[in-house]
Design a protein around this motif. Structure first.
Motif, PDB file in Angstrom:
ATOM      1  N   GLN A 442       0.872  -1.344   0.216  1.00 24.52           N
ATOM      2  CA  GLN A 442      -0.367  -0.256   0.076  1.00 24.52           C
ATOM      3  C   GLN A 442       1.160   1.191  -0.217  1.00 24.52           C
ATOM      4  O   GLN A 442       0.363   2.282  -1.149  1.00 24.52           O
ATOM      5  CB  GLN A 442      -0.913   0.040   1.317  1.00 24.52           C
ATOM      6  CG  GLN A 442      -2.257  -1.539   1.445  1.00 24.52           C
ATOM      7  CD  GLN A 442      -2.744  -1.422   3.178  1.00 24.52           C
ATOM      8  OE1 GLN A 442      -2.524  -0.681   3.904  1.00 24.52           O
ATOM      9  NE2 GLN A 442      -4.125  -1.903   2.048  1.00 24.52           N
ATOM     10  N   TYR A 443       1.994   1.721   0.913  1.00 22.61           N
ATOM     11  CA  TYR A 443       3.008   2.359   0.546  1.00 22.61           C
ATOM     12  C   TYR A 443       3.291   2.805  -0.703  1.00 22.61           C
ATOM     13  O   TYR A 443       3.157   3.696  -1.196  1.00 22.61           O
ATOM     14  CB  TYR A 443       3.805   2.261   1.897  1.00 22.61           C
ATOM     15  CG  TYR A 443       4.626   3.721   1.748  1.00 22.61           C
ATOM     16  CD1 TYR A 443       4.903   4.607   2.490  1.00 22.61           C
ATOM     17  CD2 TYR A 443       5.990   3.061   1.222  1.00 22.61           C
ATOM     18  CE1 TYR A 443       5.938   5.005   1.932  1.00 22.61           C
ATOM     19  CE2 TYR A 443       7.100   3.963   1.412  1.00 22.61           C
ATOM     20  CZ  TYR A 443       6.854   5.417   1.189  1.00 22.61           C
ATOM     21  OH  TYR A 443       7.835   5.642   2.160  1.00 22.61           O
ATOM     22  N   GLN A 444       3.928   0.999  -1.286  1.00 18.84           N
ATOM     23  CA  GLN A 444       3.992   1.599  -2.794  1.00 18.84           C
ATOM     24  C   GLN A 444       3.189   2.060  -3.538  1.00 18.84           C
ATOM     25  O   GLN A 444       3.816   2.623  -4.554  1.00 18.84           O
ATOM     26  CB  GLN A 444       5.049   0.705  -3.076  1.00 18.84           C
ATOM     27  CG  GLN A 444       6.157   0.126  -2.228  1.00 18.84           C
ATOM     28  CD  GLN A 444       6.930   0.626  -2.703  1.00 18.84           C
ATOM     29  OE1 GLN A 444       7.429   1.193  -3.351  1.00 18.84           O
ATOM     30  NE2 GLN A 444       8.279   0.202  -2.103  1.00 18.84           N
ATOM     31  N   GLN A 445       2.052   2.058  -3.176  1.00 24.78           N
ATOM     32  CA  GLN A 445       1.438   2.203  -4.422  1.00 24.78           C
ATOM     33  C   GLN A 445       0.984   3.794  -3.774  1.00 24.78           C
ATOM     34  O   GLN A 445       0.318   4.436  -4.732  1.00 24.78           O
ATOM     35  CB  GLN A 445      -0.455   1.995  -3.948  1.00 24.78           C
ATOM     36  CG  GLN A 445      -0.859   1.683  -5.022  1.00 24.78           C
ATOM     37  CD  GLN A 445      -3.062   0.869  -5.090  1.00 24.78           C
ATOM     38  OE1 GLN A 445      -2.846   0.151  -3.287  1.00 24.78           O
ATOM     39  NE2 GLN A 445      -3.887   0.770  -5.247  1.00 24.78           N
ATOM     40  N   ILE A 446       1.247   4.078  -2.510  1.00 20.57           N
ATOM     41  CA  ILE A 446       0.807   5.745  -2.433  1.00 20.57           C
ATOM     42  C   ILE A 446       1.664   6.429  -3.030  1.00 20.57           C
ATOM     43  O   ILE A 446       1.810   7.372  -3.834  1.00 20.57           O
ATOM     44  CB  ILE A 446       0.151   5.822  -0.613  1.00 20.57           C
ATOM     45  CG1 ILE A 446      -0.283   5.350   0.069  1.00 20.57           C
ATOM     46  CG2 ILE A 446       0.644   7.600  -1.323  1.00 20.57           C
ATOM     47  CD1 ILE A 446      -0.941   5.638   1.122  1.00 20.57           C
ATOM     48  N   LEU A 447       2.927   6.082  -2.917  1.00 13.54           N
ATOM     49  CA  LEU A 447       4.128   7.257  -3.881  1.00 13.54           C
ATOM     50  C   LEU A 447       3.740   6.767  -5.417  1.00 13.54           C
ATOM     51  O   LEU A 447       4.263   7.443  -6.277  1.00 13.54           O
ATOM     52  CB  LEU A 447       5.423   6.236  -3.089  1.00 13.54           C
ATOM     53  CG  LEU A 447       6.074   6.387  -1.896  1.00 13.54           C
ATOM     54  CD1 LEU A 447       7.395   5.331  -1.714  1.00 13.54           C
ATOM     55  CD2 LEU A 447       5.789   7.337  -1.794  1.00 13.54           C
ATOM     56  N   LEU A 448       3.139   5.614  -6.462  1.00 15.09           N
ATOM     57  CA  LEU A 448       2.882   5.671  -7.185  1.00 15.09           C
ATOM     58  C   LEU A 448       1.808   6.943  -8.112  1.00 15.09           C
ATOM     59  O   LEU A 448       2.005   7.391  -8.622  1.00 15.09           O
ATOM     60  CB  LEU A 448       2.167   4.528  -8.024  1.00 15.09           C
ATOM     61  CG  LEU A 448       2.482   3.968  -9.526  1.00 15.09           C
ATOM     62  CD1 LEU A 448       3.596   4.060  -9.752  1.00 15.09           C
ATOM     63  CD2 LEU A 448       2.423   2.051  -9.688  1.00 15.09           C
ATOM     64  N   MET A 450       0.962   9.426  -5.778  1.00 15.46           N
ATOM     65  CA  MET A 450       1.619  10.724  -5.735  1.00 15.46           C
ATOM     66  C   MET A 450       2.640  11.493  -6.271  1.00 15.46           C
ATOM     67  O   MET A 450       3.171  12.222  -6.840  1.00 15.46           O
ATOM     68  CB  MET A 450       2.576  10.887  -4.431  1.00 15.46           C
ATOM     69  CG  MET A 450       1.556  11.001  -2.672  1.00 15.46           C
ATOM     70  SD  MET A 450       2.832  10.415  -1.616  1.00 15.46           S
ATOM     71  CE  MET A 450       3.179  11.653  -1.605  1.00 15.46           C
ATOM     72  N   GLY A 451       3.009  10.251  -7.214  1.00 18.36           N
ATOM     73  CA  GLY A 451       4.434  10.975  -8.862  1.00 18.36           C
ATOM     74  C   GLY A 451       5.002  11.220  -8.385  1.00 18.36           C
ATOM     75  O   GLY A 451       6.218  11.502  -8.876  1.00 18.36           O
ATOM     76  N   VAL A 452       5.761   9.767  -7.139  1.00 14.63           N
ATOM     77  CA  VAL A 452       6.980   9.955  -6.971  1.00 14.63           C
ATOM     78  C   VAL A 452       8.166   9.051  -7.149  1.00 14.63           C
ATOM     79  O   VAL A 452       9.354   9.247  -6.547  1.00 14.63           O
ATOM     80  CB  VAL A 452       7.499  10.464  -5.503  1.00 14.63           C
ATOM     81  CG1 VAL A 452       6.671  12.165  -5.120  1.00 14.63           C
ATOM     82  CG2 VAL A 452       6.584   9.570  -3.845  1.00 14.63           C
ATOM     83  N   LYS A 453       7.295   8.668  -7.184  1.00 15.78           N
ATOM     84  CA  LYS A 453       7.925   6.700  -7.792  1.00 15.78           C
ATOM     85  C   LYS A 453       7.924   6.191  -8.867  1.00 15.78           C
ATOM     86  O   LYS A 453       6.266   6.177  -9.435  1.00 15.78           O
ATOM     87  CB  LYS A 453       8.078   5.685  -6.631  1.00 15.78           C
ATOM     88  CG  LYS A 453       8.894   4.302  -6.324  1.00 15.78           C
ATOM     89  CD  LYS A 453       8.602   4.222  -5.001  1.00 15.78           C
ATOM     90  CE  LYS A 453       9.857   2.823  -5.076  1.00 15.78           C
ATOM     91  NZ  LYS A 453      10.046   2.168  -3.716  1.00 15.78           N
TER      92      LYS A 453
END
Length: 512
Positions: A442-448, A450-453
C-alpha cells in the motif's frame, strides 16, 4: 661422629619452614603480572598513536601496526565463536540476499526507446551468460556472480576488507579472489614525484591508488612470501571496504569494537558451565580414626577397596569401626546469568550496529513494533555496504566486462564513441520479505499515485526486469482483450439468432 651428626641435623630443622620462600615467589609473580599489564597498556597506546608526537592518532598507523593481528583474531572468532559466525552470515544475507545484487544495463544511445530496450535486454543476456558460468567467470572455475558477491561480503565482514583481481585469459575476462593477508604491511616507502607506498598500496600525491602489492603464496608451507611482492596496477584490482575515517587506506574487521566483550562473555559462560558441572556432582568423604587410617593406607587391598568399591555410583559398603561419611553438595554460582548475557549481547549488537534479534535469531518475546524497528535498523545498516558494493565492485566489474566484450566483438550494436553512455547500468538490491507485506504494498501504491515513484522502480526493487514485466503484462492484457471480444461476439450472435427466431414466431402468430 655423634657430634658431626648432630650438627648435620640442625640445619635441616632450620630450613624446614617454607613460608618465607612462598611469600617471595608471590611477590615476584605479582610484579611480573604488573609488568605484563604495563607493557600491554604501552603497546595499546602506541598502536592507537596516543603517545608522543602522535597525539590523536592516525588511522593508517593503527592499521599498519595492528590490522594483521586483528584479521587473524577475527578469523579465529568467526570459526570458533557462534556470535561472530552468525554476524558474518547475517551481514552477507543483508547485503547480497539469496542471489546477489542484480546488474541491469540501462543504455540510452538511440532516439527510439524501443531500440534501447532491445539493446538492454541483449546486453543483459550476454553479461549473465558470462557471469553465471564459473568456468568463464572465475580463474579457479568455482565462483559465479552471486557466490562471488557473497564470498566478497563475507570476507569483508570478517577481515574488514576484500580484494579481487581482473585477469585476461584467452581474450576473456576472469576474476580472482585475493586474500587480504597477502597484501603486505611492511613495505612502506617514499617514491619520486610525490608517490609513496603505505600498507601495501601505492598512492600518488593526491592519495589516489596507483598499484597494489601482492605477496606470493607458498602452497607447501601455506604461507605468504614477504619478499619481492608483485606490483599490480590499481585498475586491475577491486578493493572493497567501508571506510570510517577520512583517507583511510584499508578496512578494519567489523568485530573490532566487541572483541573484548566477546571474550568476556565466553569466559563467563565457560565459568558458568564449570559451575553447573560441579553443582551437578555430589561428593562424599570418609573420615576415619588415626588407627584405621594407618591400616587402610598401609594395606594395598584397602586402597583398591576404596577405588573399586567406595567410588562406584550406587555402591553400598560397610564402614569400618570409627569411620563416618560427610557429603558435599556444591552450589552452582550462576546468579544473574540471564541479565549478564542480555547486557553483553546488547553491547555486542550496538558495536556491530545490528539488532539483537538479527544477531541471535531469537524472536521469542519480540513485539511487532520492536520487529519493525529492527527491520528499519537493518535496512539502514546494510544500505552503506550495498552502496559500496555497487560502487567499488559491481560497477568496475560490468564496465571491464563490456570493454573486453567490445574488444572481442562479442557484443554488437555499440560504438566505442558511445561507450560512456552504453556502460551505464542499474545495480539493484533485492527487497527482502517484510513482516508486513500488505502495508508495504500500500505504501508503494501511495508513492506511485503521488508521482514520486515509477512502476519501473518498484519492479526493479523486486528484482525483476521492467521491460520483461511490462511485455508480459501487455501480453496478458491482449489475451484478456481477445477473450473478451470473443465472448462479446458470441453473446452478440446469440442475441441476433434469438431476436430472429422471436420475430419469425411473432410473424407466424400474426398471420394466424
Amino acid at each position: 661422629m655423634f657430634g658431626f651428626n648432630k650438627k648435620k641435623e640442625e640445619p635441616v630443622q632450620v630450613k624446614a619452614p617454607v613460608v618465607p620462600v612462598q611469600r617471595k615467589l608471590t611477590e615476584k609473580n605479582m610484579k611480573r603480572e604488573l609488568d605484563a599489564v604495563t607493557r600491554q597498556r604501552n603497546q595499546i597506546t602506541q598502536a592507537l598513536g596516543l603517545g608522543g608526537a602522535f597525539v590523536g592518532g592516525d588511522i593508517n598507523q593503527v592499521i599498519n601496526r595492528s590490522l594483521q593481528r586483528r584479521m587473524i583474531e577475527s578469523r579465529y572468532l568467526a570459526v570458533e565463536n557462534p556470535i561472530a559466525k552468525k554476524y558474518a552470515s547475517v551481514s552477507t544475507a543483508g547485503v547480497c540476499g539469496s542471489s546477489g545484487l542484480y546488474i541491469r544495463p540501462d543504455v540510452h544511445i538511440h532516439n527510439d526507446s524501443g531500440k534501447d530496450s532491445e539493446l538492454n535486454q541483449y546486453l543483459e543476456n550476454a553479461f549473465y551468460k558470462w557471469a553465471e558460468s564459473p568456468e568463464r567467470f572465475d580463474v579457479a572455475s568455482v565462483l559465479d556472480i552471486s557466490t562471488f558477491q557473497a564470498q566478497l561480503e563475507n570476507t569483508r565482514a570478517i577481515c574488514g576488507e576484500a580484494f579481487a583481481r581482473f585477469h585476461i585469459i584467452n581474450g576473456e575476462l576472469r576474476i580472482e579472489m585475493i586474500d587480504p593477508l597477502s597484501v603486505p604491511f611492511n613495505n612502506n616507502k617514499v617514491l619520486s614525484d610525490g608517490r609513496y607506498v603505505s600498507n601495501g598500496i601505492e598512492y600518488d600525491r593526491f592519495r589516489r591508488p596507483i598499484a597494489y602489492y601482492i605477496m606470493q603464496y607458498s602452497p607447501s608451507t601455506y604461507s605468504y612470501i614477504s619478499g619481492d611482492p608483485e606490483r599490480v596496477p590499481a585498475d586491475e584490482m577491486i578493493h572493497y571496504f567501508v571506510p570510517s575515517f577520512p583517507n583511510q587506506e584499508r578496512g578494519m574487521p567489523d568485530i573490532t569494537a566487541c572483541v573484548s566483550t566477546l571474550k568476556e562473555l565466553d569466559k563467563f559462560l565457560g565459568a558458568s558451565l564449570m559451575s553447573k558441572l560441579v553443582g551437578a556432582s555430589s561428593m562424599a568423604f570418609i573420615e576415619t580414626s588415626d588407627t584405621n587410617d594407618s591400616e587402610v593406607i598401609s594395606n594395598r587391598s584397602g586402597v583398591e577397596y576404596y577405588e573399586n568399591e567406595y567410588l562406584n555410583p550406587g555402591s553400598i559398603v560397610t564402614l569400618q569401626p570409627g569411620q563416618t561419611i560427610k557429603s558435599v553438595n556444591p552450589q552452582a554460582a550462576t546468579d544473574g546469568l540471564e541479565v549478564f548475557i542480555k547486557q553483553q549481547m546488547n553491547l555486542i549488537a550496538m558495536s556491530l550496529n545490528i539488532s539483537v534479534q538479527a544477531l541471535t535469531g531469537d524472536v521469542s518475546g519480540a513485539s511487532y513494533s520492536a520487529s519493525k524497528l529492527s527491520e528499519r535498523i537493518q535496512a539502514s545498516t546494510f544500505g552503506a555496504r550495498i552502496n559500496q558494493m555497487q560502487v567499488k565492485v559491481l560497477k568496475p566489474l560490468y564496465i571491464r566486462w563490456l570493454r573486453q566484450a567490445m574488444l572481442n566483438n562479442t557484443v554488437k550494436g555499440i560504438k566505442f564513441s558511445d561507450f560512456d553512455n552504453a556502460s551505464t547500468a542499474q545495480y539493484i538490491s533485492q527487497t527482502t520479505t517484510s513482516i508486513e507485506p500488505v502495508r508495504d504494498a500500500q505504501y508503494q501504491q501511495i508513492l506511485l499515485q503521488m508521482g514520486v515513484k515509477s512502476k519501473q522502480q518498484i519492479i526493479s526493487e523486486l528484482g525483476n526486469d521492467p521491460a520483461v514485466v511490462f511485455a508480459q503484462i501487455e501480453k496478458e492484457n491482449s489475451g484478456k482483450r481477445d477473450e473478451t471480444e470473443k465472448e462479446n461476439i458470441n453473446n452478440g450472435h446469440g442475441n441476433v439468432e434469438k431476436s430472429e427466431a422471436e420475430s419469425e414466431s411473432d410473424q407466424g402468430t400474426d398471420s394466424k
